[in-house]
Design an enzyme around this catalytic site. Structure first.
Site, mmCIF file in Angstrom:
data_model
loop_
_atom_site.group_PDB
_atom_site.id
_atom_site.type_symbol
_atom_site.label_atom_id
_atom_site.label_comp_id
_atom_site.label_asym_id
_atom_site.label_seq_id
_atom_site.Cartn_x
_atom_site.Cartn_y
_atom_site.Cartn_z
ATOM 1 N N GLU A 43 0.866 -1.148 0.131
ATOM 2 C CA GLU A 43 0.073 0.010 -0.013
ATOM 3 C C GLU A 43 0.960 1.238 -0.023
ATOM 4 O OE1 GLU A 43 -3.538 -0.323 1.965
ATOM 5 O OE2 GLU A 43 -3.836 2.039 2.362
ATOM 6 N N ASN A 68 -3.126 -1.647 7.629
ATOM 7 C CA ASN A 68 -4.677 -2.136 7.280
ATOM 8 C C ASN A 68 -4.197 -3.812 7.410
ATOM 9 O OD1 ASN A 68 -5.772 0.233 6.931
ATOM 10 N ND2 ASN A 68 -4.646 0.140 4.973
ATOM 11 N N GLU A 73 -10.912 4.779 8.600
ATOM 12 C CA GLU A 73 -10.993 3.986 7.264
ATOM 13 C C GLU A 73 -11.444 2.579 6.901
ATOM 14 O OE1 GLU A 73 -6.843 4.961 5.894
ATOM 15 O OE2 GLU A 73 -7.554 7.053 5.378
ATOM 16 N N ARG A 85 -2.353 3.625 16.729
ATOM 17 C CA ARG A 85 -2.414 4.673 15.872
ATOM 18 C C ARG A 85 -3.497 5.937 16.073
ATOM 19 N NH1 ARG A 85 -2.724 4.069 10.499
ATOM 20 N NH2 ARG A 85 -0.897 5.329 9.719
ATOM 21 N N ARG A 132 -11.979 17.336 9.838
ATOM 22 C CA ARG A 132 -11.324 16.111 10.089
ATOM 23 C C ARG A 132 -9.936 16.287 10.805
ATOM 24 N NH1 ARG A 132 -8.743 12.519 5.035
ATOM 25 N NH2 ARG A 132 -6.836 11.672 6.430
ATOM 26 N N LYS A 169 0.509 10.986 13.554
ATOM 27 C CA LYS A 169 1.140 11.398 12.305
ATOM 28 C C LYS A 169 1.569 13.076 12.564
ATOM 29 C CE LYS A 169 -1.350 8.478 8.731
ATOM 30 N NZ LYS A 169 -1.871 8.363 7.457
ATOM 31 N N ASP A 183 -3.067 14.137 6.795
ATOM 32 C CA ASP A 183 -2.697 13.038 6.485
ATOM 33 C C ASP A 183 -1.328 13.076 5.388
ATOM 34 O OD1 ASP A 183 -2.169 10.503 5.672
ATOM 35 O OD2 ASP A 183 -4.110 10.194 4.352
ATOM 36 N N GLU A 231 3.770 9.337 -0.496
ATOM 37 C CA GLU A 231 2.340 8.985 -1.075
ATOM 38 C C GLU A 231 1.876 10.446 -1.602
ATOM 39 O OE1 GLU A 231 -0.122 7.859 2.099
ATOM 40 O OE2 GLU A 231 -2.113 8.093 0.806
ATOM 41 N N GLU A 235 6.142 22.004 -3.205
ATOM 42 C CA GLU A 235 5.238 22.778 -2.645
ATOM 43 C C GLU A 235 4.629 24.021 -3.591
ATOM 44 O OE1 GLU A 235 6.064 24.926 0.799
ATOM 45 O OE2 GLU A 235 4.138 24.799 1.498
ATOM 46 N N TRP A 259 -14.329 12.780 2.963
ATOM 47 C CA TRP A 259 -13.095 12.398 3.473
ATOM 48 C C TRP A 259 -12.480 13.554 4.073
ATOM 49 C CZ3 TRP A 259 -10.891 7.705 3.270
ATOM 50 C CH2 TRP A 259 -11.570 6.936 2.462
HETATM 51 C C1 GCU Z 1 -3.534 7.373 4.374
HETATM 52 C C2 GCU Z 1 -3.254 6.254 3.116
HETATM 53 C C3 GCU Z 1 -3.759 5.025 3.448
HETATM 54 C C4 GCU Z 1 -3.215 4.341 4.881
HETATM 55 C C5 GCU Z 1 -3.529 5.602 5.734
HETATM 56 C C6 GCU Z 1 -3.013 5.169 7.138
HETATM 57 O O1 GCU Z 1 -4.995 7.741 4.120
HETATM 58 O O2 GCU Z 1 -3.749 6.778 1.726
HETATM 59 O O3 GCU Z 1 -3.195 4.304 2.231
HETATM 60 O O4 GCU Z 1 -3.873 3.244 4.969
HETATM 61 O O5 GCU Z 1 -3.084 6.804 5.561
HETATM 62 O O6 GCU Z 1 -2.134 5.788 7.362
HETATM 63 O O7 GCU Z 1 -3.677 4.275 7.772
#
Ligand code: GCU
Length: 741
Positions: free
Chosen positions: A195, A238, A343, A376, A393, A417, A422, A450, A568, A599
């Site tokens: 991912e 995930n 998510e 997390r 959010r 984070k 994100d 990402e 940026e 979102w």
């Molecule tokens: C972001 C990311 C996801 C990931 C998520 C996370 O949203 O796009 O792919 O799973 O972060 O950190 O859990």
């Protein structure tokens, strides 16, 4: 493909034998400095030093004494031996005498030979001390630590100094890790995909199993150890429940075995609902509804539990058995990462329980073994009503975790984070760092790019991470920078530190781009010492990765250090949040995709104005989550820094920035500037033609050419969109006034 740069040597008529010899040597020398490289060695190239640079190390010991025989110490010996062989063509002979030797061992063991050897301060776990000294009257170099891992880190540091030609005449370097937690997270799926991975498929998994050949996993552990990383979570946050299946655990044990010589401990992500998803025989586990079943262990039914309620004693027993089983296979297992209620992941809310309940049930199962839970804080509702201007959010992590402060066990770390959304190109720091006073915390940084160009664009993130780590939260109006909070220093927490989402893959160069490994290196260096300057980290990495040619060093350093701002400029102006395709690939420009959905990555751009009003006075109230001194920085429009203006305020396009420009003109100009700067990367890079190996030269050139085109695409998309939306012209004549209706 590997290619050799052709070296032209002009030989005219009847050359003398000595001339031919000289020519051959010349060819050999040139082709060794310019030979093809895949990037697989990353910053551990150990390229041979030229005679001049090697001179200063001529008095180095010629022997090696290892005090101990652990796996990690043997690795340390092997690394030092091969590193010196490659860089200095010096073969170290094993010896049992410290005379003229590198002496490697824990301080306790070294002091059996040299009782008076005393470091200037007590060494913490993983710290090291490099010391040129005399034992029994004879010179030697001691490489020591309180544990074996410290010795290995000392070896890597010494080799790095040599590779960078550092003067180490009177060697005396004692380094303590800034924080105990220095972990990597990989988001690998068991089918081998990753991912948000941009460097090829998983180095750990393939087709639902651990790879048969784990050579790359071991090489990765070596890279990680070289910058002081001490644990690695190998599967996606995930998490697939299968990772806890009885027959999968031995496969994890194989990965742990590949890591072990490098002192890197294995960790996994787990799905909180695992007790209901996998149920294979847990010796001694009983199910309350049906009562104990008198079945011999080997034939016990493979049934899951019907609940994963963290307060249910059966669930607690399930986790205990499962973790006991893991530790039977992997005695140095580091712990687990949990993503819950986020998510679409299952979580404690299913039973009306808290995140503390969920974290603690797993933590208590880990506790007897010394394991840790990373829980997390990335928990938010992705079905927010976008029409409600009070929804936000960004508030979610604080709202979810601040009320639970003090309820987490001591072996739980809340993993936060860096920003409240994100991993966007520009965000303020998460207010949660200042919102947990009785809870361990760690900062989660994203090495895989990402939202910052996915390794197709150059984006060296160390300067961004530095800004976050140095940001002063002003708790109780005291100096409380984020780095001190996350390392547990300020509030005297027993645990804390750094987690980096790396997502390396099978590509030879690990991250898909040879330049992107600077982010992996930089993460490790900052986790070891967040006080290092970005310039220092970039310079170390460049010298280790490309050598000491001054033009190469200067060019690569400049490219790296400017790259985040450039990215940026053409993607994310004034903290507007992401303008990328957030419902798709998180890469292409697609500013409308952020709006009108649940979102919550909204930028709220309309005909008149742009930005999220997060003020206390009129907005979502997010700013109230910060300590008062930080509120004062962001709440008044007049104080808010330009680069975060649109994160905190909804302002007309005609609003004048501190810079004197209007918002709309800044958006036009910064996109043009960024695209121009990206184009400039090509000409800067071209100056290095012939100065580095052909393969990396061409690979990186092609990437810069691609990036320049992509930057133009971003510029066109964003400028057209904002021009259409606002109807406002560009004062430099590139976009006319438009009818907005
Ligand atoms: C972001 C990311 C996801 C990931 C998520 C996370 O949203 O796009 O792919 O799973 O972060 O950190 O859990």
């Amino acid at each position: 493909m590997t290619s050799q740069r052709p070296v032209a040597v002009a030989i005219t008529t009847s050359p003398s034998p000595s001339f031919v010899l000289a020519a051959i040597l010349c060819v050999a020398l040139l082709s060794s400095t310019a030979s093809a490289e895949t990037g697989a060695k990353a910053w551990l190239r150990y390229a041979p030093l030229d005679t001049q640079a090697a001179k200063q190390y001529k008095d180095f010991p010629s022997r090696i004494l290892l005090l101990g025989d652990s796996l990690v110490l043997k690795t340390a010996r092997q690394e030092l031996t091969s590193g010196l062989q490659q860089m200095l063509v010096r073969t170290l002979e094993p010896t049992s005498n410290p005379k003229d030797a590198f002496v490697l061992g824990t301080l306790k063991n070294v002091r059996t030979l040299a009782p008076s050897l005393q470091p200037s301060q007590p060494l913490k776990a993983d710290a090291f001390w490099l010391r040129a000294t005399r034992i029994r009257g004879a010179p030697c170099i001691v490489i020591t630590g309180i544990n074996d891992r410290g010795v290995l880190y000392g070896v890597f540091t010494l080799l790095s100094k040599i590779a960078r030609h550092e003067n180490i005449a009177s060697l005396d370097d004692l380094q303590q890790p800034y924080a105990p937690i220095r972990w990597i997270n990989q988001w690998d799926n068991l089918d081998g995909s990753i991912e948000r991975g941009y460097g090829g498929p998983s180095i750990f998994f393939e087709a639902g199993k651990a790879r048969a050949d784990l050579t790359r996993a071991a090489q990765y552990a070596r890279l990680l150890a070289s910058v002081g990383i001490n644990a690695c979570t190998v599967n996606n946050v995930n998490a697939a429940p299968q990772v806890l299946e009885d027959d999968f655990i031995p496969q994890l044990a194989r990965i742990a075995e590949a890591f072990r010589p490098w002192g890197v401990q294995l960790s996994i992500s787990v799905d909180l609902s695992s007790p209901t998803k996998i149920g294979k025989a847990h010796v001694g586990a009983t199910r309350v509804e049906t009562g104990p079943q008198p079945v011999p262990p080997a034939r016990r039914a493979a049934e899951p539990l019907t609940t994963f309620d963290p307060l249910d004693p059966q669930v607690a027993a399930w986790w205990r058995k499962k973790l006991d089983e893991i530790y039977r296979h992997i005695p140095d297992f580091a712990g687990v990462v949990i993503k819950a209620d986020s998510e679409g992941r299952s979580g404690p809310s299913a039973y009306g329980r808290t995140h503390a309940d969920a974290a603690n049930v797993v933590a208590r199962a880990l506790k007897p073994h010394g394991g840790i839970v990373f829980y997390r804080a990335f928990v938010y509702n992705h079905h927010l009503d976008w029409r409600n201007l009070k929804n936000d959010r960004a508030k979610a992590a604080y709202d979810n975790f601040h009320p639970l402060d003090g309820q987490f066990d001591d072996n739980v770390i809340v993993q936060i984070k860096n920003g409240p959304i994100d991993f966007q190109v520009r965000e303020p720091v998460s207010p949660l760092f200042a919102g947990l006073h009785h809870t361990n915390e760690a900062i989660e940084l994203q090495i895989t790019q990402e939202y910052t160009g996915q390794q197709k664009h150059l984006c060296f993130l160390v300067p961004m991470w530095k800004e976050v780590l140095d940001f002063d939260m002003r708790i109780d109006d005291q100096h409380t920078p984020v780095k001190e909070l996350v390392s547990g220093r300020t509030l005297h927490r027993p645990q804390g530190g750094f987690a980096g989402v790396a997502n390396v893959g099978m590509d030879a160069n690990w991250l898909g781009s040879p330049l992107a490994t600077a982010n992996l290196y930089g993460f490790g260096r900052l986790a070891w010492n967040p006080n290092l300057a970005s310039e220092t980290i970039a310079d170390e990495w460049t010298r280790l990765t490309f050598g000491a040619d001054p033009l190469v060093v200067e060019t690569v350093n400049n490219l790296q250090l400017n790259s985040w701002r450039v990215y940026e400029n053409y993607t994310g102006p004034l903290g507007a949040g992401t303008l990328t395709n957030i419902t798709g690939n998180h890469y292409d420009p697609a500013p409308e995709s952020s709006e009108n959905n649940g979102w919550g990555q909204w930028h709220r751009a309309d005909h008149e104005a742009i930005g999220m009003d997060r003020t206390i006075a009129t907005g979502t109230g997010f700013i109230a989550q910060y300590p008062p001194a930080v509120q004062k920085l962001y709440e008044p429009l007049a104080n808010c820094p330009d680069n975060l203006l649109l994160f905190f305020h909804h302002v007309p396009y005609t609003h004048t920035l501190h810079s004197g420009e209007t918002v709309i003109q800044h958006i036009y100009d910064s996109h043009y500037l960024g695209a121009e700067q990206a184009k400039g990367f090509i000409s800067a890079w071209k100056k290095l033609d012939g100065r580095i190996d052909e393969e990396r030269y061409r690979d990186i050139l092609a990437r810069f050419e691609f990036q320049a085109l992509e930057a133009e695409k971003w510029r066109e998309t964003i400028c057209n969109w904002i021009n259409q939306l606002s109807g406002l012209p560009d004062q430099r004549g590139r976009f006319p006034a438009k009818d907005r209706n």
